[in-house]
Scaffold this active site. Structure first.
Site, PDB file in Angstrom:
ATOM      1  N   ARG A 277       5.059  11.093  -2.098  1.00  0.00           N
ATOM      2  CA  ARG A 277       4.684  10.814  -0.714  1.00  0.00           C
ATOM      3  C   ARG A 277       5.909  10.936   0.196  1.00  0.00           C
ATOM      4  O   ARG A 277       6.852  10.160   0.085  1.00  0.00           O
ATOM      5  CB  ARG A 277       4.115   9.395  -0.595  1.00  0.00           C
ATOM      6  CG  ARG A 277       3.797   9.011   0.821  1.00  0.00           C
ATOM      7  CD  ARG A 277       3.376   7.561   0.930  1.00  0.00           C
ATOM      8  NE  ARG A 277       3.183   7.221   2.327  1.00  0.00           N
ATOM      9  CZ  ARG A 277       3.528   6.078   2.866  1.00  0.00           C
ATOM     10  NH1 ARG A 277       4.078   5.128   2.127  1.00  0.00           N
ATOM     11  NH2 ARG A 277       3.326   5.854   4.137  1.00  0.00           N
TER      12      ARG A 277
ATOM     13  N   HIS B  28      12.821  -2.373   2.407  1.00  0.00           N
ATOM     14  CA  HIS B  28      12.251  -1.083   2.821  1.00  0.00           C
ATOM     15  C   HIS B  28      13.163   0.034   2.339  1.00  0.00           C
ATOM     16  O   HIS B  28      14.388  -0.088   2.406  1.00  0.00           O
ATOM     17  CB  HIS B  28      12.114  -0.995   4.337  1.00  0.00           C
ATOM     18  CG  HIS B  28      11.183  -2.015   4.887  1.00  0.00           C
ATOM     19  ND1 HIS B  28       9.820  -1.916   4.761  1.00  0.00           N
ATOM     20  CD2 HIS B  28      11.430  -3.169   5.540  1.00  0.00           C
ATOM     21  CE1 HIS B  28       9.259  -2.969   5.331  1.00  0.00           C
ATOM     22  NE2 HIS B  28      10.211  -3.746   5.793  1.00  0.00           N
TER      23      HIS B  28
ATOM     24  N   TYR C 174      11.048   8.801   1.918  1.00  0.00           N
ATOM     25  CA  TYR C 174      11.071   7.754   0.896  1.00  0.00           C
ATOM     26  C   TYR C 174      11.855   8.119  -0.355  1.00  0.00           C
ATOM     27  O   TYR C 174      12.025   7.281  -1.240  1.00  0.00           O
ATOM     28  CB  TYR C 174       9.637   7.378   0.513  1.00  0.00           C
ATOM     29  CG  TYR C 174       8.850   6.856   1.691  1.00  0.00           C
ATOM     30  CD1 TYR C 174       9.149   5.638   2.274  1.00  0.00           C
ATOM     31  CD2 TYR C 174       7.820   7.606   2.247  1.00  0.00           C
ATOM     32  CE1 TYR C 174       8.444   5.161   3.364  1.00  0.00           C
ATOM     33  CE2 TYR C 174       7.094   7.142   3.334  1.00  0.00           C
ATOM     34  CZ  TYR C 174       7.414   5.918   3.889  1.00  0.00           C
ATOM     35  OH  TYR C 174       6.724   5.456   4.972  1.00  0.00           O
TER      36      TYR C 174
ATOM     37  N   ASN D  46       8.251  -5.429  -0.690  1.00  0.00           N
ATOM     38  CA  ASN D  46       8.082  -4.255   0.154  1.00  0.00           C
ATOM     39  C   ASN D  46       6.591  -4.206   0.472  1.00  0.00           C
ATOM     40  O   ASN D  46       5.793  -3.732  -0.335  1.00  0.00           O
ATOM     41  CB  ASN D  46       8.532  -2.976  -0.546  1.00  0.00           C
ATOM     42  CG  ASN D  46       8.428  -1.759   0.350  1.00  0.00           C
ATOM     43  OD1 ASN D  46       7.747  -1.779   1.367  1.00  0.00           O
ATOM     44  ND2 ASN D  46       9.098  -0.692  -0.038  1.00  0.00           N
TER      45      ASN D  46
ATOM     46  N   GLU E 277      12.687  -9.235   2.192  1.00  0.00           N
ATOM     47  CA  GLU E 277      11.961  -8.050   2.640  1.00  0.00           C
ATOM     48  C   GLU E 277      12.790  -6.816   2.312  1.00  0.00           C
ATOM     49  O   GLU E 277      13.998  -6.797   2.551  1.00  0.00           O
ATOM     50  CB  GLU E 277      11.734  -8.138   4.146  1.00  0.00           C
ATOM     51  CG  GLU E 277      11.048  -6.932   4.737  1.00  0.00           C
ATOM     52  CD  GLU E 277      10.952  -7.000   6.260  1.00  0.00           C
ATOM     53  OE1 GLU E 277       9.945  -6.500   6.789  1.00  0.00           O
ATOM     54  OE2 GLU E 277      11.880  -7.530   6.909  1.00  0.00           O
TER      55      GLU E 277
ATOM     56  N   ALA F 257       2.955  -0.782   4.862  1.00  0.00           N
ATOM     57  CA  ALA F 257       2.406  -0.857   6.222  1.00  0.00           C
ATOM     58  C   ALA F 257       1.968  -2.264   6.604  1.00  0.00           C
ATOM     59  O   ALA F 257       1.925  -2.593   7.798  1.00  0.00           O
ATOM     60  CB  ALA F 257       1.239   0.110   6.366  1.00  0.00           C
TER      61      ALA F 257
ATOM     62  N   ARG G 269      12.454   4.702  12.894  1.00  0.00           N
ATOM     63  CA  ARG G 269      11.198   5.461  12.800  1.00  0.00           C
ATOM     64  C   ARG G 269      10.303   5.171  14.004  1.00  0.00           C
ATOM     65  O   ARG G 269      10.774   4.761  15.043  1.00  0.00           O
ATOM     66  CB  ARG G 269      10.530   5.123  11.464  1.00  0.00           C
ATOM     67  CG  ARG G 269      11.447   5.562  10.296  1.00  0.00           C
ATOM     68  CD  ARG G 269      10.842   5.392   8.960  1.00  0.00           C
ATOM     69  NE  ARG G 269       9.600   6.163   8.860  1.00  0.00           N
ATOM     70  CZ  ARG G 269       8.671   5.895   7.977  1.00  0.00           C
ATOM     71  NH1 ARG G 269       8.815   4.895   7.127  1.00  0.00           N
ATOM     72  NH2 ARG G 269       7.578   6.634   7.924  1.00  0.00           N
TER      73      ARG G 269
ATOM     74  N   PRO H  31       0.798  -1.224   0.000  1.00  0.00           N
ATOM     75  CA  PRO H  31       0.000   0.000   0.000  1.00  0.00           C
ATOM     76  C   PRO H  31       0.832   1.276   0.000  1.00  0.00           C
ATOM     77  O   PRO H  31       1.869   1.358   0.649  1.00  0.00           O
ATOM     78  CB  PRO H  31      -0.841  -0.099   1.269  1.00  0.00           C
ATOM     79  CG  PRO H  31      -0.176  -1.104   2.122  1.00  0.00           C
ATOM     80  CD  PRO H  31       0.551  -2.033   1.208  1.00  0.00           C
ATOM     81  N   ASN H  32       0.328   2.228  -0.753  1.00  0.00           N
ATOM     82  CA  ASN H  32       0.852   3.588  -0.863  1.00  0.00           C
ATOM     83  C   ASN H  32       2.157   3.702  -1.629  1.00  0.00           C
ATOM     84  O   ASN H  32       2.628   4.814  -1.869  1.00  0.00           O
ATOM     85  CB  ASN H  32       0.977   4.242   0.515  1.00  0.00           C
ATOM     86  CG  ASN H  32      -0.355   4.319   1.221  1.00  0.00           C
ATOM     87  OD1 ASN H  32      -1.331   4.784   0.642  1.00  0.00           O
ATOM     88  ND2 ASN H  32      -0.416   3.843   2.447  1.00  0.00           N
TER      89      ASN H  32
END
Length: 150
Positions: free
Chosen positions: A25, A108, A30, A82, A106, A85, A115, A17-18
């Site tokens: 964004r 990111h 990012y 990735n 995985e 969320a 964070r 998502p996103n």
């Protein structure tokens, strides 16, 4: 007993998502690369490594689960994931990773551990072969380098 199919030179790159909003964004977190920019970088490097990329993005958890199953059915070499969320919330994605033989890496863009506290837990990371995080778009390229060695 049937043997496992020989992995193809196909690497799935799945985005949650996103991530379709990359480039606009929160670029301070990012970066300015869009998902299309990252896809182009991956395709260029994949060609050099003799690999093929199948890059996808969805804001829906079930799509990611289905694509993980599909990666195994297609005898993909690896999945670069990735999960956005969903990394921190999805037991379904965790279970899907555990249910397939295809190695999952995985990825990111940012470093979740640098964070918010809720980002420090990763259901994906508990099931994945490994994690690459915090290097922006380079995280994807580093994951592709790892996938080429499977």
């Amino acid at each position: 007993m049937p043997t496992n199919p020989v992995p193809k030179n196909l690497v799935y790159v799945l985005n949650g998502p996103n991530l379709n909003l990359l480039g606009t964004r929160e670029p301070e977190i990012y970066g300015h690369d869009t998902l299309d920019d990252i896809a182009g970088q991956l395709e260029d490097r994949a060609r050099e490594l003799g690999l093929e990329i199948d890059m996808r993005q969805s804001n829906h958890e079930g799509h990611l689960v289905d694509w993980l199953h599909e990666a195994q059915a297609q005898a993909a070499r690896a999945v670069i994931l990735n999960a956005g969320a969903f990394t921190h919330t999805s037991i379904a994605i965790h279970d899907a990773i555990k249910s397939v033989r295809t190695p999952v890496i995985e990825v990111h863009l940012s470093s979740p551990h640098a964070r918010e506290e809720f980002r420090h837990h990763s259901y994906v990371g508990r099931a994945a072969r490994g994690t690459i995080a915090g290097f922006g778009a380079l995280s994807y390229l580093l994951a592709l380098e790892a996938a080429a060695r499977f």
